[in-house]
Design an enzyme around this catalytic site. Structure first.
Site, mmCIF file in Angstrom:
data_model
loop_
_atom_site.group_PDB
_atom_site.id
_atom_site.type_symbol
_atom_site.label_atom_id
_atom_site.label_comp_id
_atom_site.label_asym_id
_atom_site.label_seq_id
_atom_site.Cartn_x
_atom_site.Cartn_y
_atom_site.Cartn_z
ATOM 1 N N HIS A 64 -37.550 -46.552 -5.951
ATOM 2 C CA HIS A 64 -36.321 -46.138 -5.280
ATOM 3 C C HIS A 64 -36.465 -46.129 -3.759
ATOM 4 O O HIS A 64 -37.551 -45.908 -3.231
ATOM 5 C CB HIS A 64 -35.933 -44.713 -5.693
ATOM 6 C CG HIS A 64 -35.778 -44.538 -7.162
ATOM 7 N ND1 HIS A 64 -36.123 -43.369 -7.789
ATOM 8 C CD2 HIS A 64 -35.308 -45.355 -8.132
ATOM 9 C CE1 HIS A 64 -35.872 -43.469 -9.081
ATOM 10 N NE2 HIS A 64 -35.389 -44.667 -9.309
ATOM 11 N N TYR A 133 -41.461 -32.856 -4.177
ATOM 12 C CA TYR A 133 -41.516 -33.602 -2.920
ATOM 13 C C TYR A 133 -40.513 -33.089 -1.900
ATOM 14 O O TYR A 133 -39.473 -32.550 -2.239
ATOM 15 C CB TYR A 133 -41.350 -35.101 -3.148
ATOM 16 C CG TYR A 133 -40.073 -35.549 -3.820
ATOM 17 C CD1 TYR A 133 -39.046 -36.135 -3.087
ATOM 18 C CD2 TYR A 133 -39.912 -35.421 -5.197
ATOM 19 C CE1 TYR A 133 -37.895 -36.584 -3.706
ATOM 20 C CE2 TYR A 133 -38.764 -35.868 -5.820
ATOM 21 C CZ TYR A 133 -37.758 -36.450 -5.062
ATOM 22 O OH TYR A 133 -36.603 -36.884 -5.676
ATOM 23 N N ASP A 172 -33.227 -47.908 -13.584
ATOM 24 C CA ASP A 172 -34.564 -48.267 -13.112
ATOM 25 C C ASP A 172 -35.069 -49.552 -13.756
ATOM 26 O O ASP A 172 -35.762 -50.339 -13.114
ATOM 27 C CB ASP A 172 -35.553 -47.129 -13.378
ATOM 28 C CG ASP A 172 -35.426 -46.006 -12.363
ATOM 29 O OD1 ASP A 172 -34.686 -46.168 -11.369
ATOM 30 O OD2 ASP A 172 -36.076 -44.962 -12.557
#
Length: 186
Positions: A64, A133, A172
């Site tokens: 991504h 993250y 994805d």
């Protein structure tokens, strides 16, 4: 307190960070982020959003990126283990289109700093993993881009054991190729 060890990678800008862990019979303590320590190591970013995901073994997320609102990311694993990958999308970079991967786990406590203009993804190696993250820009759903995880032009060597089924979203699984990405940049 909380000093860090920072390793540079063969792709400029990527950094693997190992925190100092203070352990005793009770367990351990570590600073996962200290602005002053990171700034001294050349990572002088202001993070505006924290994210966390949980995934089962074989889940592959990525690759991504954000197109108009790129993000620096500081990623780590809270539980389990993943193989984390960054692909250089900086058009003028000597390593444009090259990838780097690192195993991140609750055990090794490593973090991975990924600058703006990289595609990012990971595959879960353990039975279960929690991935956390920090980002320097907010997520913009309409700005999302991606690359095929298995594009031969990029050639990521995912450490997928024989017989491990990948679990991916259709999005994805169906991202375009690196060649298509380059064509769209023209």
């Amino acid at each position: 307190m909380g000093k860090i060890k920072v390793e540079t990678c063969e792709i400029e800008g990527l950094k693997v960070i190992t925190p100092t862990v203070f352990g005793d019979a009770r367990g351990y303590f570590m600073e996962t982020y200290n602005y002053n320590d990171f700034k001294a190591a050349g990572i002088d970013q202001i993070f505006v959003q924290d994210n966390q995901s949980a995934s089962k073994k074989g889940v592959l997320r990525g690759l991504h990126f954000q197109k108009q609102f790129p993000q620096d990311k500081l990623v780590r694993v809270v539980s389990g283990a993943v193989f984390d990958v960054a692909v250089d999308l900086r058009k003028d970079s000597a390593t444009f289109g090259k990838w780097f991967g690192v195993e991140l786990s609750a055990e090794n406590k490593k973090q991975f700093f990924i600058p703006k203009n990289f595609a990012h993804g990971f595959v879960v190696l353990s039975d279960y993993a929690e991935f956390a993250y920090k980002c320097t820009d907010f997520y913009h759903p309409d700005d999302e881009g991606g690359l095929r995880f298995d594009d031969p032009d990029i050639g990521v060597k995912w450490p997928i054991p024989e017989g491990m089924a990948l679990n991916m979203t259709d999005k994805d699984r169906n991202w375009g190729s690196f060649a298509e990405y380059q064509e769209a940049m023209k």
